[in-house]
Enzyme design. Sequence first.
Site, mmCIF file in Angstrom:
data_model
loop_
_atom_site.group_PDB
_atom_site.id
_atom_site.type_symbol
_atom_site.label_atom_id
_atom_site.label_comp_id
_atom_site.label_asym_id
_atom_site.label_seq_id
_atom_site.Cartn_x
_atom_site.Cartn_y
_atom_site.Cartn_z
ATOM 1 N N TYR A 138 0.829 -1.199 0.000
ATOM 2 C CA TYR A 138 0.000 0.000 0.000
ATOM 3 C C TYR A 138 0.871 1.259 0.000
ATOM 4 O O TYR A 138 0.652 2.189 -0.790
ATOM 5 C CB TYR A 138 -0.888 -0.048 1.242
ATOM 6 C CG TYR A 138 -1.719 1.175 1.526
ATOM 7 C CD1 TYR A 138 -2.767 1.544 0.691
ATOM 8 C CD2 TYR A 138 -1.491 1.940 2.679
ATOM 9 C CE1 TYR A 138 -3.555 2.651 0.985
ATOM 10 C CE2 TYR A 138 -2.277 3.032 2.979
ATOM 11 C CZ TYR A 138 -3.304 3.386 2.128
ATOM 12 O OH TYR A 138 -4.083 4.475 2.431
ATOM 13 N N LYS A 142 1.149 4.185 -2.793
ATOM 14 C CA LYS A 142 0.861 5.599 -2.502
ATOM 15 C C LYS A 142 2.052 6.486 -2.878
ATOM 16 O O LYS A 142 1.878 7.578 -3.412
ATOM 17 C CB LYS A 142 0.493 5.775 -1.023
ATOM 18 C CG LYS A 142 -0.896 5.243 -0.677
ATOM 19 C CD LYS A 142 -1.994 6.046 -1.371
ATOM 20 C CE LYS A 142 -3.384 5.534 -1.129
ATOM 21 N NZ LYS A 142 -4.413 6.190 -1.952
#
Length: 307
Positions: A138, A142
């Site tokens: 994740y 990002k």
Amino acid sequence: MQKSVLVIGSEGQIGTELCDALGVQGNRVIRADIRLQTDEAKLHYQLDATDKEAIERIVEEHDIEVVYLMAAMLSATAEKHPQKAWELNMQSLLHVLDLAKEKKIKKLFWPSSIAIFGPDTPKKNTPQETVIHPSTVYGISKRAGEMWCAYYHSVFGVDVRSLRYPGIISYKTAPGGGTTDYAIEIFKSAKGQGRYTSFIEAQTITPMIYMSDAITATIALMEAPVESITVRTSYNLDGLAVSPQKLEEEIKRHLPDFKVDYATDYRQAIAASWPESINDELARSDWGYTIYTDFQRLVQEMLTHIE
Ligand code: AKB
């Protein structure tokens, strides 16, 4: 002036409250999510955020000016489904960046996260520019997304704006698949069973904010004049320093019999890799970021409202 805005991920934790706030401001809000919306009064599309043509159809049909892309796979789930997380988090962003590049939309919001920071980032007062080696799928998605935003801005002039959200605590719509979700579950259990088993260690601190402050910040960023936006990757945002132990102590002031047990799992390493506090000077000076809800008030609000 009324604007047509599209919120992708409208049924998620942030999306639901963002749509309401944008509506209150007088915008025409078009909601889109992979989940179906049961309230027929709301203008809603079932949408796979990786389907560019489907997004484009909605944008054209409603003359959309601004897109908020809130659909994403969060940190804990992304560790279980790395490929899917990468596809969803990256494809959806590249699609809307392309729509902005093609001048089909004027402005775009995309959320980044404190998850871009990794174990070797300074833990306290983490600067805007620092060592950024995310250790989760994740976080990698990002950080890559931030770089895409900066690239589309500098090469194609796209007006994309972004915040590195801390954990967000709210009671209206449950989050799904995040590491900071414990800070919401704990309230449900406190009110329900009077006992909570935390998957995060007692003293692990992560920055967190109350939903209303996250929404206020998002709208303030999007309404700021273009010349005041100096960060085109994503703005650091600090939050309140929250840990399971601090939450337990504060909840006990309201519910004295409440007790937390500990059974940590793989999410502990994720939380421990993130900063404890963030330097958000630029967000404060560029467009006035402010935290209005302090820790005591947040706990009180959560205990009052969570079901
Ligand atoms: C998560 O826990 O994955 C999110 C985040 C910090 O971005 N809440």
